[in-house]
Design a protein around this motif. Structure first.
Motif, mmCIF file in Angstrom:
data_model
loop_
_atom_site.group_PDB
_atom_site.id
_atom_site.type_symbol
_atom_site.label_atom_id
_atom_site.label_comp_id
_atom_site.label_asym_id
_atom_site.label_seq_id
_atom_site.Cartn_x
_atom_site.Cartn_y
_atom_site.Cartn_z
ATOM 1 N N UNK A 197 33.744 34.155 44.064
ATOM 2 C CA UNK A 197 32.339 33.732 43.982
ATOM 3 C C UNK A 197 31.485 34.674 43.139
ATOM 4 N N UNK A 198 32.120 35.461 42.262
ATOM 5 C CA UNK A 198 31.369 36.439 41.480
ATOM 6 C C UNK A 198 31.401 36.159 39.983
ATOM 7 N N UNK A 199 31.910 35.011 39.580
ATOM 8 C CA UNK A 199 32.026 34.713 38.159
ATOM 9 C C UNK A 199 33.279 35.329 37.561
ATOM 10 N N UNK A 200 33.358 35.418 36.222
ATOM 11 C CA UNK A 200 34.544 35.989 35.562
ATOM 12 C C UNK A 200 34.793 37.420 36.037
ATOM 13 N N UNK A 201 36.064 37.742 36.283
ATOM 14 C CA UNK A 201 36.433 39.060 36.778
ATOM 15 C C UNK A 201 37.464 39.695 35.849
ATOM 16 N N UNK A 202 37.479 41.014 35.844
ATOM 17 C CA UNK A 202 38.451 41.761 35.037
ATOM 18 C C UNK A 202 39.124 42.798 35.929
ATOM 19 N N UNK A 203 40.442 42.868 35.859
ATOM 20 C CA UNK A 203 41.196 43.851 36.628
ATOM 21 C C UNK A 203 41.268 45.171 35.874
ATOM 22 N N UNK A 204 41.089 46.263 36.591
ATOM 23 C CA UNK A 204 41.316 47.597 36.039
ATOM 24 C C UNK A 204 42.488 48.209 36.793
ATOM 25 N N UNK A 205 43.482 48.678 36.060
ATOM 26 C CA UNK A 205 44.665 49.304 36.668
ATOM 27 C C UNK A 205 44.697 50.776 36.267
ATOM 28 N N UNK A 206 44.638 51.642 37.258
ATOM 29 C CA UNK A 206 44.680 53.089 37.033
ATOM 30 C C UNK A 206 46.099 53.559 37.354
ATOM 31 N N UNK A 207 46.829 53.972 36.344
ATOM 32 C CA UNK A 207 48.239 54.341 36.500
ATOM 33 C C UNK A 207 48.373 55.837 36.782
ATOM 34 N N UNK A 208 49.159 56.168 37.786
ATOM 35 C CA UNK A 208 49.348 57.572 38.146
ATOM 36 C C UNK A 208 50.005 58.370 37.029
#
Length: 253
Positions: A94-105
């Motif tokens: 319900x927040x509109x377009x979303x983008x994933x952020x992946x933080x790699x160890x």
């Protein structure tokens, strides 16, 4: 992937290892004698080759967002993180377009345990960056709501170019009283990377992202990020400072 011998061997694991080793031998393709002799003389090369093969095979089990971020890291540093065990939060509907952020160890190893400054140094190969008079960001930004030293992780943010004006004119302390989750500085840097590689443009050319998930050591100032000057720039503001142009980007876990 853990090195062989890094896990204490118990009878069950020993039996499983023998079964797996036998299966590998059964499925092994015909290899020329010269190539076999090379690996006999260079067991480390054989181990590295097998590790890469298993990591590439695991890509098939990843969702498209994680595969996308493996590609992002290859473009950024020329290396592929292992993201097979990462938990991707449920995507908000319900927040509109979303983008994933992946933080790699793996960023820790790639940057010599300086994830912020090391990543910024890499970014300078792509576009102009500014960070004031700070020489080492990792020595300044020491408090973060999420830390890759605890392992790789993923978060969702709104896929918008300008920081969310719904969070405007609220200081970091205001947001804390609302239990608001905002980006850390490293997450904001990686968001910039992903957006720029996709669009060839910077984020926040009008607004400024308040990285409320991070704090400066000692005085608790908050990192501010924008590209209003035409370059990617990091500055700092008071935890009580407010402005209509300074907005936190909400994080969804």
């Amino acid at each position: 992937m853990p090195r062989a011998g890094s896990t204490p061997m118990n009878p069950t694991l020993h039996k499983q290892s023998l079964a797996f080793g036998g299966l590998v031998l059964q499925q092994l393709p015909l290899i020329p004698g010269g190539q076999m002799q090379y690996y006999i003389r260079n067991p480390k090369s054989l181990r590295n080759m097998l590790e890469r093969a298993f990591e590439l095979d695991m890509i098939d089990t990843l969702n498209q967002d994680l595969i996308h971020w493996q590609i992002v890291y290859v473009k950024l540093v020329g290396k592929t993180p292992s993201l097979s065990g990462i938990r991707v939060p449920q995507k908000p509907e319900d927040q509109g377009p979303m983008r994933l952020i992946v933080v790699a160890k793996e960023i820790l190893d790639w940057t010599g345990n300086r994830p912020l400054q090391g990543t910024m140094n890499v970014l300078k190969n792509f576009f102009t960056c500014g960070q004031g008079q700070v020489v080492n960001l990792d020595a300044v930004i020491v408090n973060n709501d999420r830390d890759l030293r605890n392992g790789s992780y993923a978060i969702w943010v709104k896929d918008v170019r300008e920081a969310d004006e719904k969070n405007a004119n609220k200081s970091a302390k205001d947001l804390a009283t609302l239990n608001h989750l905002g980006l850390t500085l490293l997450e904001r840097i990686l968001l910039e990377v992903d957006y720029y590689l996709e669009h060839g443009e910077h984020l926040d050319v009008i607004n400024i992202t308040l990285c409320s998930g991070s704090r400066v050591n000692g005085n608790e100032d908050v990192p501010l990020v924008d590209s209003g000057g035409g370059w990617f720039d990091i500055d700092y503001g008071s935890p009580t400072g407010r402005s209509l142009r300074i907005c936190s980007r909400s994080v969804y876990l």
